[in-house]
Write a protein that holds these residues in place. Structure first.
Motif, short mmCIF file in Angstrom:
data_model
loop_
_atom_site.label_atom_id
_atom_site.label_comp_id
_atom_site.label_asym_id
_atom_site.label_seq_id
_atom_site.Cartn_x
_atom_site.Cartn_y
_atom_site.Cartn_z
N GLU A 1 38.80 56.21 43.18
CA GLU A 1 39.79 55.26 43.66
C GLU A 1 39.18 54.41 44.77
OE1 GLU A 1 42.05 58.20 46.87
OE2 GLU A 1 43.01 57.75 44.93
N ARG A 2 39.87 53.33 45.10
CA ARG A 2 39.41 52.36 46.12
C ARG A 2 38.04 51.77 45.75
NH1 ARG A 2 42.42 52.25 50.93
NH2 ARG A 2 44.12 53.78 50.90
N CYS A 3 37.80 51.60 44.46
CA CYS A 3 36.55 51.02 44.00
C CYS A 3 36.60 49.49 44.19
CB CYS A 3 36.31 51.33 42.53
SG CYS A 3 36.26 53.10 42.15
N SER A 4 35.53 48.94 44.73
CA SER A 4 35.47 47.48 44.91
C SER A 4 34.01 47.04 44.89
CB SER A 4 36.12 47.06 46.24
OG SER A 4 35.34 47.50 47.34
N PHE A 5 33.82 45.74 44.67
CA PHE A 5 32.49 45.13 44.81
C PHE A 5 32.61 44.00 45.81
CE2 PHE A 5 29.27 41.96 43.73
CZ PHE A 5 28.13 42.73 43.82
N ARG A 6 31.62 43.89 46.71
CA ARG A 6 31.69 42.91 47.78
C ARG A 6 30.37 42.16 47.86
NH1 ARG A 6 34.97 46.42 52.43
NH2 ARG A 6 36.31 47.53 50.93
N MET A 7 30.45 40.84 47.97
CA MET A 7 29.26 40.01 48.04
C MET A 7 29.46 38.94 49.11
SD MET A 7 27.59 37.61 45.06
CE MET A 7 27.26 39.02 44.01
N HIS A 8 28.44 38.77 49.95
CA HIS A 8 28.50 37.75 50.99
C HIS A 8 28.24 36.36 50.40
CE1 HIS A 8 28.76 40.19 54.70
NE2 HIS A 8 28.18 41.11 53.96
N GLY A 9 28.90 35.36 50.98
CA GLY A 9 28.68 33.99 50.56
C GLY A 9 29.32 33.03 51.53
N ILE B 1 39.33 46.21 40.16
CA ILE B 1 40.02 46.39 38.89
C ILE B 1 41.50 46.65 39.16
CG2 ILE B 1 40.20 47.84 36.83
CD1 ILE B 1 37.69 46.21 36.83
N VAL B 2 42.37 46.07 38.32
CA VAL B 2 43.82 46.22 38.49
C VAL B 2 44.46 46.42 37.12
CG1 VAL B 2 45.91 45.19 39.47
CG2 VAL B 2 43.68 44.55 40.39
N PRO B 3 45.36 47.38 36.97
CA PRO B 3 46.15 47.41 35.74
C PRO B 3 46.94 46.11 35.61
CG PRO B 3 46.42 49.46 36.96
CD PRO B 3 45.68 48.50 37.86
N ARG B 4 46.96 45.52 34.42
CA ARG B 4 47.63 44.23 34.26
C ARG B 4 49.09 44.29 34.70
NH1 ARG B 4 45.40 41.79 28.47
NH2 ARG B 4 43.19 42.29 28.82
N ALA B 5 49.72 45.42 34.48
CA ALA B 5 51.13 45.55 34.85
C ALA B 5 51.33 45.58 36.36
CB ALA B 5 51.71 46.82 34.24
N ARG B 6 50.24 45.78 37.11
CA ARG B 6 50.35 45.87 38.58
C ARG B 6 49.82 44.62 39.27
NH1 ARG B 6 50.35 51.53 39.94
NH2 ARG B 6 52.20 52.33 38.86
N VAL B 7 49.39 43.62 38.51
CA VAL B 7 48.75 42.45 39.11
C VAL B 7 49.66 41.76 40.12
CG1 VAL B 7 47.96 40.10 38.63
CG2 VAL B 7 47.09 42.00 37.28
N LYS B 8 50.93 41.53 39.76
CA LYS B 8 51.84 40.84 40.67
C LYS B 8 52.01 41.61 41.97
CE LYS B 8 54.60 38.30 37.25
NZ LYS B 8 55.97 38.08 36.71
N ASP B 9 52.12 42.93 41.88
CA ASP B 9 52.28 43.75 43.08
C ASP B 9 51.03 43.69 43.95
OD1 ASP B 9 54.79 44.53 42.22
OD2 ASP B 9 54.08 46.36 41.28
N VAL B 10 49.87 43.76 43.32
CA VAL B 10 48.62 43.75 44.08
C VAL B 10 48.40 42.40 44.75
CG1 VAL B 10 46.10 43.92 43.92
CG2 VAL B 10 47.54 45.55 42.69
N VAL B 11 48.65 41.31 44.03
CA VAL B 11 48.50 39.98 44.61
C VAL B 11 49.48 39.79 45.77
CG1 VAL B 11 48.77 37.50 44.19
CG2 VAL B 11 47.57 38.92 42.52
N ALA B 12 50.71 40.23 45.59
CA ALA B 12 51.70 40.10 46.66
C ALA B 12 51.29 40.90 47.89
CB ALA B 12 53.06 40.57 46.16
N ALA C 1 42.74 44.22 34.32
CA ALA C 1 42.33 42.90 34.78
C ALA C 1 41.41 43.09 35.98
CB ALA C 1 43.53 42.05 35.14
N LYS C 2 40.70 42.02 36.33
CA LYS C 2 39.90 42.05 37.56
C LYS C 2 40.43 40.95 38.48
CE LYS C 2 35.44 42.67 37.65
NZ LYS C 2 33.96 42.44 37.51
N LEU C 3 40.73 41.34 39.71
CA LEU C 3 41.19 40.40 40.72
C LEU C 3 40.05 40.14 41.70
CD1 LEU C 3 43.47 38.74 42.01
CD2 LEU C 3 44.15 40.80 43.26
N VAL C 4 39.73 38.87 41.89
CA VAL C 4 38.69 38.45 42.83
C VAL C 4 39.34 37.61 43.91
CG1 VAL C 4 36.53 37.18 43.12
CG2 VAL C 4 36.95 38.45 41.00
N VAL C 5 39.06 37.95 45.17
CA VAL C 5 39.63 37.19 46.27
C VAL C 5 38.55 37.01 47.34
CG1 VAL C 5 40.53 39.28 47.40
CG2 VAL C 5 41.53 37.05 47.94
N PHE C 6 38.61 35.89 48.04
CA PHE C 6 37.59 35.53 49.02
C PHE C 6 38.19 35.71 50.42
CE2 PHE C 6 36.94 33.47 45.03
CZ PHE C 6 35.59 33.68 44.77
#
Length: 391
Positions: free
Chosen positions: A186-194, A225-236, A156-161
């Protein structure tokens, strides 16, 4: 108790006392396997992980085996083992009772009575890099193996502002919880100003601005990017360090193949060989008395696909990947017909194609313990658990 002398048995059998020997908790070993072959990568109906034991128990001596049999348990008792790590789980289905009236109950009682824990890593180890198929590829001299069938529908992809000054901390916490892994990076991310806008009610306590006013703030759109099984842990984890009262975030299911997990392996031999030469090496590498195969002994092969254990369902993947030869086990009659004129298909035996991973497990456990400054004695069983014999 950590200051009491411990009894050690070095090679040669001589006993000596040491006040510096350390040990690890069973829970720590669980985390080691979770970082290598996480439980969420196992097949849905598989039963993997800790099967017997207390997580708080200290472990000094580990025995690695493909199966848990009475012979393996007897060896573990003799070696004063604290933990057996097996590939095949002892417990597949819930038991209505645990008694000596059946084989599994007897083994469970022996483990409990001897205070021996059991951890099983099965299809999750099949799915891992450096797992069963990669160990088989290495044993056969296959160079730079990659997954034959990368895992589907697991990302999954998690996007947060996030406010600019907080983005590094939020990204770091998300990565620690399992986000941002892409292949060997590891620690791959994309960042965009807005710019983000909001108006809170009179009951809000916004990070910036005043209630009941339209506010505009500079933000970073952070994607990982997040493994779907880890989404709850990452969001928390993200929510523990994000400064906002209400956190805007989006979650997208991805169809991307997962490069970090999958089934089987494929790569090239250093040079082209005949099927005869390859099978000779294969039998020696996996300790097979004989192999079954489709093809001719004089054919030339170099690109090799493998799947330790029963993997004939990957035959079409091997053909699509332009493999010259596919090694697996438990091949039924019709897949040999399906291979005709398309690929050399080899059945080298279930135990034979999986036991090559045992030294890998032992080596990784030793290296992990050493990296933590801990002492962990790890050995591979000397008891063959192969139930099949050739005549």
């Amino acid at each position: 108790t950590s200051e009491l002398p411990q009894v050690s048995r070095p090679k040669g059998g001589t006993l000596f006392l040491s006040r510096t020997r350390k040990s690890v908790k069973l829970a720590d070993i669980e985390q080691f396997f979770e970082s290598w072959a996480p439980l969420w990568t196992a097949w849905e109906r598989d039963n993997v992980g800790l099967q017997v034991g207390r997580r708080s128990r200290r472990v000094e001596n580990v025995l690695v085996a493909l199966d848990v049999t009475p012979g393996v348990v007897s060896e573990a008792v003799q070696k004063k083992v604290d933990l057996i790590v097996s590939h095949h789980p002892l417990l597949f289905r819930p038991s209505s009772s645990i008694s000596d009236s059946n084989a599994i109950g007897s083994i469970l009682l022996s483990l409990a009575e001897s205070r021996i824990a059991l951890y099983s890593t099965h299809t999750n180890l099949d799915s891992a890099a450096d797992g069963v198929s990669f160990a088989l590829a290495s044993a056969l001299g296959i160079q730079k193996p990659s997954f034959l069938a990368p895992m589907k529908d697991s990302l999954a992809k998690l996007v947060v502002f996030v406010p600019d000054e907080h983005v590094d901390r939020v990204a770091a916490v998300m990565a620690e919880a399992g986000a941002g892994m892409i292949g060997q990076y590891e620690r791959c991310s994309f960042r965009m100003h807005g710019k983000g806008t909001f108006r809170g009610s009179e009951h809000t306590q916004a990070f910036s601005g005043k209630p009941v006013q339209v506010e505009e703030v500079e933000e970073i759109r952070l994607e990982m990017i997040v493994p779907r099984a880890r989404v709850k842990d990452v969001v928390a984890a993200m929510k523990t360090v994000h400064p906002y009262e209400e956190i805007a975030h989006d979650l997208y299911a991805l169809e991307n193949l997962n490069p970090n997990f999958g089934m089987g392996a494929i790569g090239d031999l250093p040079r082209t060989v005949t099927v005869r030469g390859f099978l000779t090496k294969l039998k020696k590498a996996v300790h097979a008395d004989s192999v079954r195969f489709y093809g001719t002994l004089t054919q030339k092969v170099r690109r090799i696909a493998v799947c330790g254990g029963g993997g004939s369902e990957l035959l079409e993947h091997a053909i699509a990947a332009k493999a010259d030869l596919f090694v697996t086990a438990d091949v039924r009659y019709h897949p040999f017909h399906d291979a005709a004129g398309r690929i050399v298909l080899v059945d080298a035996g279930h135990w034979e194609t999986e036991q090559v991973v045992l030294p890998v497990i032992a080596s990784k456990l030793r290296a992990w313990a050493a990296s933590k400054g801990e002492t962990l004695v790890v050995s591979v069983t000397q008891h063959s658990t192969n139930p099949i014999h050739s005549y």
